[in-house]
Design a protein around this motif. Structure first.
Motif, PDB file in Angstrom:
ATOM      1  N   PHE A  31       0.801  -1.228   0.000  1.00  0.00           N
ATOM      2  CA  PHE A  31       0.000   0.000   0.000  1.00  0.00           C
ATOM      3  C   PHE A  31       0.836   1.282   0.000  1.00  0.00           C
ATOM      4  N   ASP A  32       2.142   1.165  -0.049  1.00  0.00           N
ATOM      5  CA  ASP A  32       2.997   2.348   0.089  1.00  0.00           C
ATOM      6  C   ASP A  32       3.217   3.048  -1.253  1.00  0.00           C
TER       7      ASP A  32
ATOM      8  N   GLY B 239      -2.254   4.103   8.730  1.00  0.00           N
ATOM      9  CA  GLY B 239      -2.272   3.995   7.275  1.00  0.00           C
ATOM     10  C   GLY B 239      -2.601   5.279   6.539  1.00  0.00           C
TER      11      GLY B 239
ATOM     12  N   GLN C 126      -0.827   5.776   3.277  1.00  0.00           N
ATOM     13  CA  GLN C 126      -0.888   4.664   2.337  1.00  0.00           C
ATOM     14  C   GLN C 126      -1.971   4.906   1.290  1.00  0.00           C
TER      15      GLN C 126
ATOM     16  N   ALA D 101      -5.683   0.634   0.984  1.00  0.00           N
ATOM     17  CA  ALA D 101      -5.393   0.160   2.339  1.00  0.00           C
ATOM     18  C   ALA D 101      -6.663   0.041   3.175  1.00  0.00           C
TER      19      ALA D 101
END
Length: 298
Positions: free
Chosen positions: A235-236, A280, A283, A287
Protein backbone atom coordinates in the motif's frame (compact mmCIF):
# COMPACT_ATOMS: atom_id res chain seq x y z
CA UNK A 1 1.70 24.93 -29.24
CA UNK A 2 2.04 28.07 -31.37
CA UNK A 3 4.58 29.76 -29.11
CA UNK A 4 6.12 29.25 -25.66
CA UNK A 5 4.29 30.84 -22.75
CA UNK A 6 5.52 32.15 -19.44
CA UNK A 7 3.88 29.72 -17.01
CA UNK A 8 4.12 29.74 -13.23
CA UNK A 9 3.41 26.56 -11.28
CA UNK A 10 2.74 26.59 -7.54
CA UNK A 11 2.90 23.32 -5.61
CA UNK A 12 5.42 20.65 -6.61
CA UNK A 13 3.89 17.68 -4.83
CA UNK A 14 3.36 14.25 -6.32
CA UNK A 15 0.79 15.48 -8.83
CA UNK A 16 2.01 19.03 -9.29
CA UNK A 17 5.61 18.04 -9.83
CA UNK A 18 4.69 15.70 -12.67
CA UNK A 19 2.39 18.27 -14.29
CA UNK A 20 5.10 20.94 -14.08
CA UNK A 21 7.55 18.60 -15.81
CA UNK A 22 5.19 18.08 -18.74
CA UNK A 23 4.69 21.84 -19.06
CA UNK A 24 8.45 22.41 -19.24
CA UNK A 25 8.88 19.55 -21.71
CA UNK A 26 6.24 21.16 -23.92
CA UNK A 27 8.63 24.08 -24.36
CA UNK A 28 7.07 26.65 -22.06
CA UNK A 29 9.13 28.96 -19.84
CA UNK A 30 8.52 27.61 -16.32
CA UNK A 31 8.60 29.48 -13.02
CA UNK A 32 7.98 27.46 -9.85
CA UNK A 33 7.06 28.26 -6.29
CA UNK A 34 6.76 25.93 -3.32
CA UNK A 35 6.66 26.72 0.37
CA UNK A 36 9.31 24.06 0.96
CA UNK A 37 12.54 24.77 -0.90
CA UNK A 38 13.52 21.15 -0.32
CA UNK A 39 10.71 20.01 -2.60
CA UNK A 40 11.99 22.28 -5.38
CA UNK A 41 15.48 20.86 -4.93
CA UNK A 42 14.16 17.30 -5.17
CA UNK A 43 12.21 18.25 -8.30
CA UNK A 44 15.38 19.64 -9.88
CA UNK A 45 17.28 16.46 -9.01
CA UNK A 46 14.55 14.37 -10.63
CA UNK A 47 14.44 16.63 -13.70
CA UNK A 48 18.08 17.53 -14.43
CA UNK A 49 18.62 20.05 -17.17
CA UNK A 50 15.07 21.42 -17.11
CA UNK A 51 15.39 25.21 -16.94
CA UNK A 52 13.22 26.91 -14.33
CA UNK A 53 13.00 30.20 -12.49
CA UNK A 54 12.44 29.84 -8.75
CA UNK A 55 10.06 32.46 -7.38
CA UNK A 56 10.31 33.90 -3.89
CA UNK A 57 6.54 34.23 -3.42
CA UNK A 58 3.29 33.53 -5.27
CA UNK A 59 3.18 37.20 -6.28
CA UNK A 60 6.70 36.95 -7.67
CA UNK A 61 5.77 33.78 -9.57
CA UNK A 62 2.79 35.50 -11.19
CA UNK A 63 4.72 38.59 -12.24
CA UNK A 64 4.94 38.58 -16.04
CA UNK A 65 3.15 35.21 -16.32
CA UNK A 66 0.77 34.34 -19.14
CA UNK A 67 -0.70 31.61 -16.95
CA UNK A 68 -0.49 30.49 -13.33
CA UNK A 69 -1.33 26.96 -12.22
CA UNK A 70 -1.80 25.80 -8.64
CA UNK A 71 -1.83 22.34 -7.07
CA UNK A 72 -1.62 22.84 -3.32
CA UNK A 73 -3.15 21.22 -0.24
CA UNK A 74 -6.52 22.57 0.79
CA UNK A 75 -8.83 25.60 0.84
CA UNK A 76 -6.65 27.59 3.23
CA UNK A 77 -3.49 26.89 1.24
CA UNK A 78 -5.19 27.93 -1.98
CA UNK A 79 -6.65 31.10 -0.48
CA UNK A 80 -3.22 32.05 0.85
CA UNK A 81 -1.29 31.62 -2.41
CA UNK A 82 -4.00 33.21 -4.58
CA UNK A 83 -5.83 35.79 -2.50
CA UNK A 84 -3.29 36.55 0.24
CA UNK A 85 -1.26 39.76 0.55
CA UNK A 86 1.56 38.12 -1.44
CA UNK A 87 -0.79 36.07 -3.56
CA UNK A 88 -1.01 35.46 -7.27
CA UNK A 89 -3.84 37.91 -7.82
CA UNK A 90 -1.78 40.85 -6.56
CA UNK A 91 0.41 40.73 -9.68
CA UNK A 92 -1.25 38.57 -12.34
CA UNK A 93 -1.89 40.65 -15.44
CA UNK A 94 -5.23 41.29 -17.10
CA UNK A 95 -6.04 38.62 -19.69
CA UNK A 96 -3.82 35.97 -18.10
CA UNK A 97 -5.04 32.46 -17.30
CA UNK A 98 -5.42 30.99 -13.81
CA UNK A 99 -5.90 27.21 -13.51
CA UNK A 100 -6.35 25.48 -10.17
CA UNK A 101 -5.73 21.73 -10.04
CA UNK A 102 -6.17 21.45 -6.26
CA UNK A 103 -9.13 19.46 -4.97
CA UNK A 104 -10.92 22.02 -2.80
CA UNK A 105 -14.43 23.14 -1.94
CA UNK A 106 -16.73 24.54 -4.59
CA UNK A 107 -17.12 27.57 -2.31
CA UNK A 108 -13.47 28.66 -2.55
CA UNK A 109 -13.50 27.95 -6.30
CA UNK A 110 -16.45 30.29 -6.74
CA UNK A 111 -14.85 32.93 -4.53
CA UNK A 112 -11.64 32.89 -6.59
CA UNK A 113 -13.67 33.05 -9.80
CA UNK A 114 -15.38 36.24 -8.60
CA UNK A 115 -12.03 37.83 -7.78
CA UNK A 116 -10.65 36.73 -11.15
CA UNK A 117 -13.62 38.23 -12.98
CA UNK A 118 -13.00 41.60 -11.35
CA UNK A 119 -9.33 41.40 -12.41
CA UNK A 120 -10.29 40.28 -15.94
CA UNK A 121 -8.35 37.03 -15.50
CA UNK A 122 -9.47 33.77 -17.16
CA UNK A 123 -10.17 31.43 -14.24
CA UNK A 124 -10.76 27.66 -14.31
CA UNK A 125 -11.27 25.31 -11.37
CA UNK A 126 -9.81 22.12 -12.78
CA UNK A 127 -9.43 19.18 -10.41
CA UNK A 128 -7.96 16.07 -11.96
CA UNK A 129 -8.37 12.32 -11.83
CA UNK A 130 -5.99 9.62 -12.96
CA UNK A 131 -3.71 9.43 -9.95
CA UNK A 132 0.04 9.60 -9.74
CA UNK A 133 0.43 7.25 -12.70
CA UNK A 134 -1.76 9.45 -14.87
CA UNK A 135 0.20 12.53 -13.87
CA UNK A 136 3.54 10.87 -14.61
CA UNK A 137 2.35 9.69 -18.02
CA UNK A 138 0.60 12.95 -18.92
CA UNK A 139 -2.72 11.11 -19.12
CA UNK A 140 -4.89 12.94 -16.59
CA UNK A 141 -8.57 13.71 -16.99
CA UNK A 142 -9.53 17.27 -16.05
CA UNK A 143 -13.03 18.38 -15.06
CA UNK A 144 -13.33 22.13 -15.58
CA UNK A 145 -15.56 24.76 -14.07
CA UNK A 146 -15.66 28.33 -15.36
CA UNK A 147 -16.65 30.44 -18.32
CA UNK A 148 -16.34 28.89 -21.76
CA UNK A 149 -13.77 31.46 -22.87
CA UNK A 150 -11.64 30.73 -19.80
CA UNK A 151 -11.66 26.98 -20.45
CA UNK A 152 -10.84 27.60 -24.10
CA UNK A 153 -7.86 29.74 -23.09
CA UNK A 154 -6.65 27.07 -20.63
CA UNK A 155 -6.96 24.05 -22.93
CA UNK A 156 -3.70 24.51 -24.92
CA UNK A 157 -1.77 24.58 -21.65
CA UNK A 158 -3.51 21.57 -20.15
CA UNK A 159 -3.11 19.56 -23.36
CA UNK A 160 0.50 18.73 -22.47
CA UNK A 161 -0.46 16.55 -19.49
CA UNK A 162 -4.01 15.35 -20.12
CA UNK A 163 -5.91 12.78 -22.16
CA UNK A 164 -9.33 14.33 -21.58
CA UNK A 165 -10.54 17.84 -20.76
CA UNK A 166 -14.23 18.24 -19.98
CA UNK A 167 -15.98 21.56 -19.36
CA UNK A 168 -18.69 20.51 -16.91
CA UNK A 169 -20.21 23.89 -16.03
CA UNK A 170 -19.85 27.26 -14.34
CA UNK A 171 -17.32 28.21 -11.66
CA UNK A 172 -17.19 25.56 -8.93
CA UNK A 173 -18.68 22.85 -11.16
CA UNK A 174 -15.26 21.28 -11.68
CA UNK A 175 -14.87 20.80 -7.94
CA UNK A 176 -18.40 19.45 -7.59
CA UNK A 177 -17.75 16.98 -10.41
CA UNK A 178 -14.60 15.82 -8.58
CA UNK A 179 -16.80 15.12 -5.56
CA UNK A 180 -18.97 12.89 -7.77
CA UNK A 181 -15.79 11.09 -8.81
CA UNK A 182 -14.70 10.56 -5.21
CA UNK A 183 -18.11 9.20 -4.16
CA UNK A 184 -17.93 6.59 -6.93
CA UNK A 185 -14.23 5.92 -6.35
CA UNK A 186 -14.71 5.33 -2.61
CA UNK A 187 -17.56 2.92 -3.24
CA UNK A 188 -15.54 0.89 -5.72
CA UNK A 189 -12.60 0.58 -3.32
CA UNK A 190 -14.87 -0.49 -0.48
CA UNK A 191 -16.68 -3.16 -2.49
CA UNK A 192 -13.40 -4.38 -4.02
CA UNK A 193 -11.93 -4.73 -0.51
CA UNK A 194 -14.91 -6.77 0.66
CA UNK A 195 -14.73 -8.95 -2.44
CA UNK A 196 -11.03 -9.64 -1.88
CA UNK A 197 -11.53 -10.53 1.78
CA UNK A 198 -14.43 -12.83 0.84
CA UNK A 199 -12.28 -14.62 -1.74
CA UNK A 200 -9.42 -14.99 0.74
CA UNK A 201 -11.69 -16.35 3.46
CA UNK A 202 -13.14 -18.85 0.95
CA UNK A 203 -9.55 -19.98 0.21
CA UNK A 204 -9.84 -19.19 -3.49
CA UNK A 205 -6.87 -18.67 -5.79
CA UNK A 206 -6.86 -14.86 -6.06
CA UNK A 207 -5.14 -14.83 -9.44
CA UNK A 208 -7.81 -17.15 -10.84
CA UNK A 209 -10.58 -15.06 -9.28
CA UNK A 210 -9.18 -11.97 -10.94
CA UNK A 211 -8.92 -13.78 -14.27
CA UNK A 212 -12.53 -14.90 -13.97
CA UNK A 213 -14.19 -11.64 -12.94
CA UNK A 214 -12.02 -8.87 -14.41
CA UNK A 215 -13.45 -9.24 -17.89
CA UNK A 216 -17.07 -8.83 -16.89
CA UNK A 217 -19.41 -6.47 -15.06
CA UNK A 218 -17.16 -6.27 -11.98
CA UNK A 219 -14.20 -4.91 -13.91
CA UNK A 220 -12.84 -1.49 -12.94
CA UNK A 221 -9.62 0.50 -13.02
CA UNK A 222 -9.27 -0.19 -9.32
CA UNK A 223 -9.57 -3.94 -9.85
CA UNK A 224 -7.04 -3.94 -12.68
CA UNK A 225 -4.53 -1.79 -10.79
CA UNK A 226 -5.08 -2.69 -7.12
CA UNK A 227 -6.37 -6.28 -6.83
CA UNK A 228 -2.93 -7.88 -6.88
CA UNK A 229 -1.25 -5.28 -4.67
CA UNK A 230 -4.05 -5.55 -2.12
CA UNK A 231 -3.64 -9.33 -2.12
CA UNK A 232 0.07 -8.82 -1.31
CA UNK A 233 -0.64 -6.19 1.37
CA UNK A 234 1.23 -3.54 -0.60
CA UNK A 235 0.00 0.00 0.00
CA UNK A 236 3.00 2.35 0.09
CA UNK A 237 2.17 4.24 -3.13
CA UNK A 238 -0.71 5.99 -4.84
CA UNK A 239 -3.41 8.33 -3.53
CA UNK A 240 -3.10 8.68 0.24
CA UNK A 241 -5.89 7.88 2.66
CA UNK A 242 -5.34 11.29 4.31
CA UNK A 243 -6.15 13.02 1.04
CA UNK A 244 -9.15 10.78 0.45
CA UNK A 245 -10.57 11.75 3.83
CA UNK A 246 -10.02 15.41 2.98
CA UNK A 247 -11.93 14.93 -0.29
CA UNK A 248 -14.75 12.98 1.34
CA UNK A 249 -15.04 15.67 4.00
CA UNK A 250 -15.50 18.29 1.29
CA UNK A 251 -18.03 16.06 -0.42
CA UNK A 252 -20.07 15.43 2.72
CA UNK A 253 -20.07 19.16 3.52
CA UNK A 254 -21.29 19.96 0.01
CA UNK A 255 -23.95 17.27 0.31
CA UNK A 256 -25.26 18.86 3.48
CA UNK A 257 -25.29 22.30 1.87
CA UNK A 258 -27.45 21.10 -1.04
CA UNK A 259 -29.62 18.79 1.05
CA UNK A 260 -28.34 15.47 -0.31
CA UNK A 261 -27.80 12.45 1.93
CA UNK A 262 -24.64 10.42 1.23
CA UNK A 263 -24.87 7.46 3.64
CA UNK A 264 -22.48 5.18 1.77
CA UNK A 265 -19.81 7.86 1.39
CA UNK A 266 -20.18 8.75 5.06
CA UNK A 267 -19.74 5.12 6.12
CA UNK A 268 -16.66 4.68 3.94
CA UNK A 269 -15.22 7.90 5.36
CA UNK A 270 -15.46 6.37 8.82
CA UNK A 271 -13.75 3.19 7.65
CA UNK A 272 -10.92 5.35 6.36
CA UNK A 273 -10.73 6.95 9.80
CA UNK A 274 -9.99 3.45 11.12
CA UNK A 275 -7.20 3.08 8.55
CA UNK A 276 -5.71 6.35 9.78
CA UNK A 277 -5.96 5.12 13.37
CA UNK A 278 -3.74 2.10 12.59
CA UNK A 279 -1.13 4.26 10.88
CA UNK A 280 -2.27 3.99 7.27
CA UNK A 281 -2.91 7.66 6.58
CA UNK A 282 -0.14 7.99 4.02
CA UNK A 283 -0.89 4.66 2.34
CA UNK A 284 -2.89 4.22 -0.85
CA UNK A 285 -6.67 4.26 -0.59
CA UNK A 286 -6.71 0.51 -1.25
CA UNK A 287 -5.39 0.16 2.34
CA UNK A 288 -9.07 0.25 3.33
CA UNK A 289 -8.90 -3.54 3.10
CA UNK A 290 -6.56 -3.58 6.13
CA UNK A 291 -9.42 -2.97 8.56
CA UNK A 292 -11.76 -5.59 7.11
CA UNK A 293 -11.53 -8.94 8.98
CA UNK A 294 -10.19 -11.97 7.19
CA UNK A 295 -11.61 -15.23 8.49
CA UNK A 296 -9.03 -17.78 9.50
CA UNK A 297 -6.05 -15.44 9.26
CA UNK A 298 -3.44 -16.08 11.93
Amino acid sequence: MSQPLNIAFLGLGVMGGAIARHIAQAGHHLTVYNRSMGRIERWQQANPGVPIRIAESPADAATGADAVLTCVGNDDDLADVVLGPMGVFTTLRRGAVFIDHTTVSARIARQIAVEARDLEVHCVDAPVTGGQAGAEKGQLTVMCGGRADAVEAAQPIMASYTKRIVHVGKAGAGQTCKMVNQIAFAGIIASLSEALRFAQSAHLDLDKVYEAISGGAAQSWQMDNRWHTMARDEFDFGFAVDWMRKDLGLTLDEGRSIGVSLPVAAQIDQIYAQVQAIGGGRQDTSALVRVLPRKGKA
